[in-house]
Design a protein around this motif. Structure first.
Motif, PDB file in Angstrom:
ATOM      1  N   PRO A 138       0.827  -1.219   0.000  1.00 17.67           N
ATOM      2  CA  PRO A 138       0.000   0.000   0.000  1.00 17.67           C
ATOM      3  C   PRO A 138       0.863   1.272   0.000  1.00 17.67           C
ATOM      4  O   PRO A 138       2.036   1.229   0.383  1.00 17.67           O
ATOM      5  N   PRO A 139       0.290   2.391  -0.418  1.00 15.30           N
ATOM      6  CA  PRO A 139       1.034   3.653  -0.518  1.00 15.30           C
ATOM      7  C   PRO A 139       1.771   4.060   0.764  1.00 15.30           C
ATOM      8  O   PRO A 139       2.830   4.683   0.686  1.00 15.30           O
ATOM      9  N   GLY A 140       1.242   3.710   1.910  1.00 19.32           N
ATOM     10  CA  GLY A 140       1.911   4.038   3.165  1.00 19.32           C
ATOM     11  C   GLY A 140       3.269   3.369   3.323  1.00 19.32           C
ATOM     12  O   GLY A 140       4.073   3.763   4.170  1.00 19.32           O
ATOM     13  N   GLU A 141       3.544   2.375   2.497  1.00 16.46           N
ATOM     14  CA  GLU A 141       4.825   1.650   2.535  1.00 16.46           C
ATOM     15  C   GLU A 141       5.773   2.090   1.419  1.00 16.46           C
ATOM     16  O   GLU A 141       6.885   1.574   1.322  1.00 16.46           O
ATOM     17  N   HIS A 142       5.356   3.028   0.571  1.00 13.43           N
ATOM     18  CA  HIS A 142       6.159   3.391  -0.596  1.00 13.43           C
ATOM     19  C   HIS A 142       7.540   3.934  -0.241  1.00 13.43           C
ATOM     20  O   HIS A 142       8.527   3.564  -0.886  1.00 13.43           O
ATOM     21  N   VAL A 143       7.630   4.817   0.725  1.00 14.90           N
ATOM     22  CA  VAL A 143       8.939   5.407   1.048  1.00 14.90           C
ATOM     23  C   VAL A 143       9.891   4.341   1.586  1.00 14.90           C
ATOM     24  O   VAL A 143      11.056   4.261   1.167  1.00 14.90           O
ATOM     25  N   LYS A 144       9.403   3.486   2.482  1.00 12.98           N
ATOM     26  CA  LYS A 144      10.254   2.399   2.994  1.00 12.98           C
ATOM     27  C   LYS A 144      10.630   1.449   1.862  1.00 12.98           C
ATOM     28  O   LYS A 144      11.782   0.997   1.776  1.00 12.98           O
ATOM     29  N   SER A 145       9.684   1.173   0.984  1.00  5.47           N
ATOM     30  CA  SER A 145       9.951   0.300  -0.161  1.00  5.47           C
ATOM     31  C   SER A 145      11.016   0.906  -1.062  1.00  5.47           C
ATOM     32  O   SER A 145      11.928   0.214  -1.518  1.00  5.47           O
ATOM     33  N   PHE A 146      10.913   2.209  -1.309  1.00  2.00           N
ATOM     34  CA  PHE A 146      11.901   2.899  -2.143  1.00  2.00           C
ATOM     35  C   PHE A 146      13.286   2.805  -1.513  1.00  2.00           C
ATOM     36  O   PHE A 146      14.267   2.493  -2.198  1.00  2.00           O
ATOM     37  N   ARG A 147      13.372   3.048  -0.223  1.00  2.00           N
ATOM     38  CA  ARG A 147      14.663   2.970   0.475  1.00  2.00           C
ATOM     39  C   ARG A 147      15.279   1.572   0.316  1.00  2.00           C
ATOM     40  O   ARG A 147      16.452   1.434  -0.008  1.00  2.00           O
ATOM     41  N   VAL A 148      14.474   0.555   0.559  1.00  2.00           N
ATOM     42  CA  VAL A 148      14.961  -0.828   0.511  1.00  2.00           C
ATOM     43  C   VAL A 148      15.346  -1.220  -0.916  1.00  2.00           C
ATOM     44  O   VAL A 148      16.430  -1.777  -1.148  1.00  2.00           O
ATOM     45  N   LEU A 149      14.485  -0.933  -1.876  1.00  2.00           N
ATOM     46  CA  LEU A 149      14.756  -1.318  -3.263  1.00  2.00           C
ATOM     47  C   LEU A 149      15.938  -0.550  -3.847  1.00  2.00           C
ATOM     48  O   LEU A 149      16.802  -1.133  -4.513  1.00  2.00           O
ATOM     49  N   LEU A 150      15.996   0.749  -3.595  1.00  2.00           N
ATOM     50  CA  LEU A 150      17.097   1.553  -4.131  1.00  2.00           C
ATOM     51  C   LEU A 150      18.428   1.138  -3.512  1.00  2.00           C
ATOM     52  O   LEU A 150      19.439   1.032  -4.216  1.00  2.00           O
ATOM     53  N   SER A 151      18.441   0.855  -2.224  1.00  2.00           N
ATOM     54  CA  SER A 151      19.673   0.423  -1.561  1.00  2.00           C
ATOM     55  C   SER A 151      20.122  -0.941  -2.075  1.00  2.00           C
ATOM     56  O   SER A 151      21.316  -1.185  -2.258  1.00  2.00           O
ATOM     57  N   THR A 152      19.171  -1.829  -2.326  1.00  2.00           N
ATOM     58  CA  THR A 152      19.497  -3.140  -2.894  1.00  2.00           C
ATOM     59  C   THR A 152      20.066  -2.970  -4.299  1.00  2.00           C
ATOM     60  O   THR A 152      21.084  -3.588  -4.646  1.00  2.00           O
ATOM     61  N   PHE A 153      19.427  -2.127  -5.099  1.00  2.00           N
ATOM     62  CA  PHE A 153      19.942  -1.866  -6.440  1.00  2.00           C
ATOM     63  C   PHE A 153      21.347  -1.285  -6.374  1.00  2.00           C
ATOM     64  O   PHE A 153      22.224  -1.674  -7.151  1.00  2.00           O
TER      65      PHE A 153
END
Length: 177
Positions: A138-153
């Motif tokens: 859900p949208p409330g998780e987008h910022v945390k998701s971005f942090r995790v995905l971008l750091s993994t990338f």
């Protein structure tokens, strides 16, 4: 009567959004999508100029921009644009051949608590399936998701730049400085 189980290794070649859900596509299914005239997402550097999102994502991966600066930019986007950027980061992570080990290292960089949903998902196998779940949170998780995905990338891309692209890289997105 004996049953023989055959296993095949499939190479994932793209992420396609269908009905609001993300589907990981293999080479076999991508051929049928191409023949049907549907849109396929191409990787970074397709074209002469980098898009702003592409530049920001790759600058973070190369240490030219802070994660906090990228998060501030991401947070300023509309919800639909945030989801599109999450898709983009997953495509780039796929191209960099991100692994669960990359995800573990990226999670440490992301500053997301390991008990948060994106953090719990990213360190599980198969990583591409978990990334699909993360971008559908859900949208409330987008910022945390971005942090995790971008750091993994960032971890996966650094590994790739240091091995496959060392000294002979002509990728526009690896030559930003």
């Amino acid at each position: 009567m004996h049953c023989r189980e055959e296993r095949a290794t499939v190479k994932v070649v793209g992420v396609v959004e269908t009905s609001g859900r993300t589907t990981i596509r293999t080479a076999q299914t991508m051929r049928s999508w191409t023949q049907a005239g549907r849109t396929l997402y191409l990787g970074p550097g397709a074209g002469e100029h980098l898009r702003s999102s592409e530049r920001i994502i790759n600058e973070v991966a190369q240490g030219l921009r802070s994660l906090e600066d990228a998060v501030a930019w991401f947070s300023s986007l509309e919800q639909v644009d945030q989801r599109a950027v999450l898709h983009e980061v997953v495509r780039y992570a796929m191209q960099a051949h991100a692994t669960v080990n990359d995800a573990r290292d990226g999670l440490l960089r992301s500053r997301v608590k390991p008990t948060m949903t994106p953090a719990v998902l990213i360190v599980r196998e198969p990583i591409l399936e978990q990334m699909g779940k993360i971008i559908n949170l859900p949208p409330g998780e987008h910022v945390k998701s971005f942090r995790v995905l971008l750091s993994t990338f960032a971890v996966a891309d650094t590994r790739r730049r240091e091995t496959e692209c060392r000294g002979s890289c002509s990728h526009a997105w690896h030559n930003l400085s």
